[in-house]
Scaffold this motif. Structure first.
Motif, PDB file in Angstrom:
ATOM      1  N   GLU A 146       3.068  -3.617  -4.313  1.00 29.73           N
ATOM      2  CA  GLU A 146       1.979  -3.604  -3.293  1.00 29.73           C
ATOM      3  C   GLU A 146       1.758  -2.221  -3.007  1.00 29.73           C
ATOM      4  O   GLU A 146       0.730  -1.463  -2.752  1.00 29.73           O
ATOM      5  N   ARG A 147       3.022  -1.533  -2.885  1.00 28.19           N
ATOM      6  CA  ARG A 147       3.108   0.016  -2.578  1.00 28.19           C
ATOM      7  C   ARG A 147       2.217   0.792  -3.654  1.00 28.19           C
ATOM      8  O   ARG A 147       1.375   1.783  -3.168  1.00 28.19           O
ATOM      9  N   GLN A 148       2.360   0.568  -4.861  1.00 25.52           N
ATOM     10  CA  GLN A 148       1.765   1.160  -6.037  1.00 25.52           C
ATOM     11  C   GLN A 148       0.186   0.813  -5.868  1.00 25.52           C
ATOM     12  O   GLN A 148      -0.506   1.702  -6.151  1.00 25.52           O
ATOM     13  N   ARG A 155      -1.554   0.129  -3.316  1.00 27.40           N
ATOM     14  CA  ARG A 155      -2.014   0.886  -1.997  1.00 27.40           C
ATOM     15  C   ARG A 155      -2.313   2.681  -2.390  1.00 27.40           C
ATOM     16  O   ARG A 155      -3.182   3.080  -2.179  1.00 27.40           O
ATOM     17  N   ARG A 156      -1.398   3.059  -3.096  1.00 23.76           N
ATOM     18  CA  ARG A 156      -1.464   4.273  -3.520  1.00 23.76           C
ATOM     19  C   ARG A 156      -2.697   4.762  -4.512  1.00 23.76           C
ATOM     20  O   ARG A 156      -3.517   5.567  -4.442  1.00 23.76           O
TER      21      ARG A 156
END
Length: 148
Positions: free
Chosen positions: A135-137, A139-140
């Motif tokens: 998820e974080r990747q 978003r980036r």
């Protein structure tokens, strides 16, 4: 005598003519499994009978020699009867193994492989962490696409 022909053709391998239609593949597999189990059962019964015959002949040979004035003398016949007994007892033991019956029935007994991933709790925590990182990747990547 005519009733033996279908039975013999079943055990000798020509059972395809009895069954037709779309279920032929399933029926052939069932016939193969039943045939394998039947042959194994016949081998078990035959080896049991022949080992009993060998043992009884061995006992009779030893008993007749003990009654003679010379006493017990090891002869070729005694060796043959002992060998026959041991051979068929070994065949009986092999046919009575659990793995032999399972493999003839179509089940392959396999030992459980040791788990490489650890306990289920560890696996669940690892999945949650991997999901968070993905998820974080994502978003980036969205932020980079907007700023570019």
């Amino acid at each position: 005598m005519k009733f033996l022909i279908p039975l013999l053709s079943f055990f000798l391998g020509n059972a395809k003519s009895f069954f037709g239609g779309p279920s032929q593949a399933i029926t052939q597999q069932v016939v193969l499994r039943v045939r394998a189990i039947t042959i194994l059962a016949i081998c078990a019964i035959g080896s049991l009978a022949l080992s009993c015959v060998g043992l009884s002949l061995l006992i009779a040979k030893i008993a007749t020699q003990l009654d003679s004035p010379e006493g017990f003398v090891w002869t070729t016949g005694t060796s043959v009867y002992l060998g026959m007994t041991l051979l068929f007892v070994g065949a009986l033991v092999i046919t009575m193994l659990r793995s032999t019956w399972l493999s003839s029935g179509g089940f392959n007994p396999q030992k459980e492989a040791p788990r490489k991933g650890g306990s289920p709790i560890e696996n669940a925590i690892a999945l949650v962490v991997m999901d968070f990182l993905e998820e974080r990747q994502q978003r980036r990547q969205k932020n980079e696409n907007r700023s570019a």
